[in-house]
Design a protein around this motif. Sequence first.
Motif, PDB file in Angstrom:
ATOM      1  N   LEU A  32      74.002 126.564  53.427  1.00 56.58           N
ATOM      2  CA  LEU A  32      73.711 127.649  54.353  1.00 56.58           C
ATOM      3  C   LEU A  32      74.634 128.817  53.990  1.00 56.58           C
ATOM      4  CD1 LEU A  32      72.146 128.242  57.110  1.00 56.58           C
ATOM      5  CD2 LEU A  32      74.363 127.804  58.187  1.00 56.58           C
ATOM      6  N   LYS A  33      74.032 129.952  53.691  1.00 51.31           N
ATOM      7  CA  LYS A  33      74.833 131.117  53.284  1.00 51.31           C
ATOM      8  C   LYS A  33      75.231 131.926  54.515  1.00 51.31           C
ATOM      9  CE  LYS A  33      72.877 132.166  48.786  1.00 51.31           C
ATOM     10  NZ  LYS A  33      72.207 133.312  48.146  1.00 51.31           N
ATOM     11  N   VAL A  34      76.511 131.923  54.798  1.00 49.70           N
ATOM     12  CA  VAL A  34      77.031 132.639  55.975  1.00 49.70           C
ATOM     13  C   VAL A  34      77.764 133.892  55.503  1.00 49.70           C
ATOM     14  CG1 VAL A  34      78.612 132.513  57.938  1.00 49.70           C
ATOM     15  CG2 VAL A  34      77.252 130.508  57.309  1.00 49.70           C
ATOM     16  N   GLY A  35      77.304 135.041  55.948  1.00 49.24           N
ATOM     17  CA  GLY A  35      77.962 136.303  55.595  1.00 49.24           C
ATOM     18  C   GLY A  35      78.928 136.717  56.684  1.00 49.24           C
ATOM     19  N   LEU A  36      80.206 136.682  56.354  1.00 50.38           N
ATOM     20  CA  LEU A  36      81.226 137.117  57.320  1.00 50.38           C
ATOM     21  C   LEU A  36      81.544 138.577  57.044  1.00 50.38           C
ATOM     22  CD1 LEU A  36      83.911 134.249  57.275  1.00 50.38           C
ATOM     23  CD2 LEU A  36      82.128 134.641  58.987  1.00 50.38           C
ATOM     24  N   MET A  37      81.203 139.433  57.966  1.00 52.15           N
ATOM     25  CA  MET A  37      81.548 140.856  57.825  1.00 52.15           C
ATOM     26  C   MET A  37      82.540 141.188  58.934  1.00 52.15           C
ATOM     27  SD  MET A  37      79.118 144.074  57.163  1.00 52.15           S
ATOM     28  CE  MET A  37      79.447 145.661  57.925  1.00 52.15           C
ATOM     29  N   VAL A  98      72.174 136.352  52.416  1.00 47.90           N
ATOM     30  CA  VAL A  98      72.737 135.375  53.356  1.00 47.90           C
ATOM     31  C   VAL A  98      71.680 134.930  54.371  1.00 47.90           C
ATOM     32  CG1 VAL A  98      75.112 136.233  53.110  1.00 47.90           C
ATOM     33  CG2 VAL A  98      73.651 137.136  54.943  1.00 47.90           C
ATOM     34  N   ASP A  99      71.865 133.725  54.906  1.00 46.32           N
ATOM     35  CA  ASP A  99      70.957 133.195  55.931  1.00 46.32           C
ATOM     36  C   ASP A  99      71.336 133.715  57.308  1.00 46.32           C
ATOM     37  OD1 ASP A  99      69.393 131.353  54.281  1.00 46.32           O
ATOM     38  OD2 ASP A  99      71.297 130.296  54.032  1.00 46.32           O
ATOM     39  N   VAL A 100      72.622 133.962  57.497  1.00 41.99           N
ATOM     40  CA  VAL A 100      73.098 134.438  58.801  1.00 41.99           C
ATOM     41  C   VAL A 100      74.260 135.399  58.594  1.00 41.99           C
ATOM     42  CG1 VAL A 100      74.518 132.347  59.095  1.00 41.99           C
ATOM     43  CG2 VAL A 100      74.021 133.748  61.072  1.00 41.99           C
ATOM     44  N   ASN A 322      70.530 123.485  64.867  1.00 45.25           N
ATOM     45  CA  ASN A 322      70.198 122.075  65.130  1.00 45.25           C
ATOM     46  C   ASN A 322      68.792 121.955  65.722  1.00 45.25           C
ATOM     47  OD1 ASN A 322      72.463 120.761  64.145  1.00 45.25           O
ATOM     48  ND2 ASN A 322      73.622 121.007  66.051  1.00 45.25           N
ATOM     49  N   ALA A 323      68.410 122.958  66.504  1.00 49.91           N
ATOM     50  CA  ALA A 323      67.094 122.911  67.156  1.00 49.91           C
ATOM     51  C   ALA A 323      65.956 123.037  66.149  1.00 49.91           C
ATOM     52  CB  ALA A 323      66.988 124.034  68.196  1.00 49.91           C
ATOM     53  N   VAL A 324      66.266 123.567  64.950  1.00 50.70           N
ATOM     54  CA  VAL A 324      65.199 123.763  63.941  1.00 50.70           C
ATOM     55  C   VAL A 324      65.529 123.006  62.649  1.00 50.70           C
ATOM     56  CG1 VAL A 324      64.436 126.003  64.850  1.00 50.70           C
ATOM     57  CG2 VAL A 324      66.308 125.926  63.186  1.00 50.70           C
ATOM     58  N   LYS A 325      66.419 122.009  62.783  1.00 52.76           N
ATOM     59  CA  LYS A 325      66.848 121.196  61.626  1.00 52.76           C
ATOM     60  C   LYS A 325      67.288 122.056  60.438  1.00 52.76           C
ATOM     61  CE  LYS A 325      64.244 117.023  62.788  1.00 52.76           C
ATOM     62  NZ  LYS A 325      63.802 117.465  64.119  1.00 52.76           N
ATOM     63  N   GLY A 326      67.970 123.149  60.759  1.00 52.33           N
ATOM     64  CA  GLY A 326      68.560 123.987  59.703  1.00 52.33           C
ATOM     65  C   GLY A 326      67.625 125.013  59.102  1.00 52.33           C
ATOM     66  N   ASP A 327      66.411 125.132  59.628  1.00 53.95           N
ATOM     67  CA  ASP A 327      65.438 126.070  59.047  1.00 53.95           C
ATOM     68  C   ASP A 327      65.591 127.452  59.702  1.00 53.95           C
ATOM     69  OD1 ASP A 327      63.289 127.548  58.221  1.00 53.95           O
ATOM     70  OD2 ASP A 327      61.779 126.010  58.644  1.00 53.95           O
ATOM     71  N   VAL A 328      66.336 128.343  59.029  1.00 53.27           N
ATOM     72  CA  VAL A 328      66.653 129.646  59.640  1.00 53.27           C
ATOM     73  C   VAL A 328      65.430 130.546  59.812  1.00 53.27           C
ATOM     74  CG1 VAL A 328      69.107 129.957  59.083  1.00 53.27           C
ATOM     75  CG2 VAL A 328      67.400 130.494  57.367  1.00 53.27           C
TER      76      VAL A 328
END
Length: 391
Positions: A32-37, A98-100, A322-328
């Motif tokens: 999971l690609k998390v972009g921290l800005m 990024v995913d999020v 978790n509600a979407v089993k990781g599907d962003v």
Amino acid sequence: MTKTRHHPLAAALALAAMALPFAAHTQTAPKLKVGLMLPYTGTYAALGNAIENGFRLQIAEAGGKVAGREIEFFKVDDESDPSKATDNVNKLVKRDAVDVLVGTVHSGVAMAMAKVAKDSGTLLIVPNAGADMVTGAMCANNIFRSSFSNWQPGYALGEVMAKKGLKNVVTITHKYAAGDESVGGFKEAFEKGGGKVVKVLSLPFPNVEFQALLTEIAATKPDAVYTFFAGGAAVKFVKDYAAAGLKKSIPLYGAGFLTDGTLDAQGADAEGVITSLHYADGLNTPRDNAFRLAYAKTFKLQPDVYAVQGYDAAQMLAIGLNAVKGDVSKKAEIAAALEKAKIDSPRGMFSLSKAHNPVQDLYLRQVVGKENKLVGVASKSLADPARGCKM
Ligand code: BEZ
């Protein structure tokens, strides 16, 4: 700028990953690609670091993954500079895909992030910036906040100060959305309760030359001063206020950022300052005590409100994914899960409004020694009015 930095938790997570059986590695979903800005330099640098610490702590406690996916971090130092914000967020969205997005601290920068998130559909969790518009006119199905709106602490303290019988108040802030909206919330409640804001003072962000404005406060002789400053500016303002001799004659109040994460540097000059915020020292709940112990052990630092907001951003990400089993890509299901969630925060339980801003207790605190001591609840389950939000 994408930076890789050795974080105190990185080594522990690498060891945990090595301990996994080989089969687990080969079957794992893509990272999971998390972009921290966040700001890692400037007035708000300490706030950005605390948010990242809190975020990483929650992920580590959850076994280093979100919804079964390992995390890959992409980092940008936004320098709390709105003029660079669109370019910076596009580095994460377009270049790094990024995913999020998780960010940021400064309201002006956050509004640019919200625009890009809205246009691109990228999931955005705001772990501090209070810009009212983010969960107001700019509200969207894919935009969430783990912190507060600027209106909330101001409104809560405005009610308290009016009830105390204070009549004439001068406000002073940095001149940008956060300061203006914090004063807006304060003025709305304070004047409804019978008080009057007699002077509105400000200076450009991130200037800290307060002297002329302090002279004006002394000349105006209000019953009290309401202020919004945070980070390095809050440290200097509280010290300059005391040095100008105002602390003895004109009580200082503010949104709690004025004294959160700053007390070591402010020392005795902060003693007695009264603030409102959605966090306090000495909540003394099992949830908060466990969080504070884990944070102090991991980072050799005391947590503050920013660390809590980072921690809760990670909790919210986990609830949604978790509600979407990781599907962003399943934005509607992510939103539905978060809209009905009760988030078990160190600050106390909170839920999200329809506009995705925390509905939460605003505490009244007073500085005693090195603590923002809990005095009581200034406003119970306070919801931002979400003006202009159509969702
Ligand atoms: C803001 O810009 O929204 C902000 C910055 C620091 C602390 C609180 C709010």
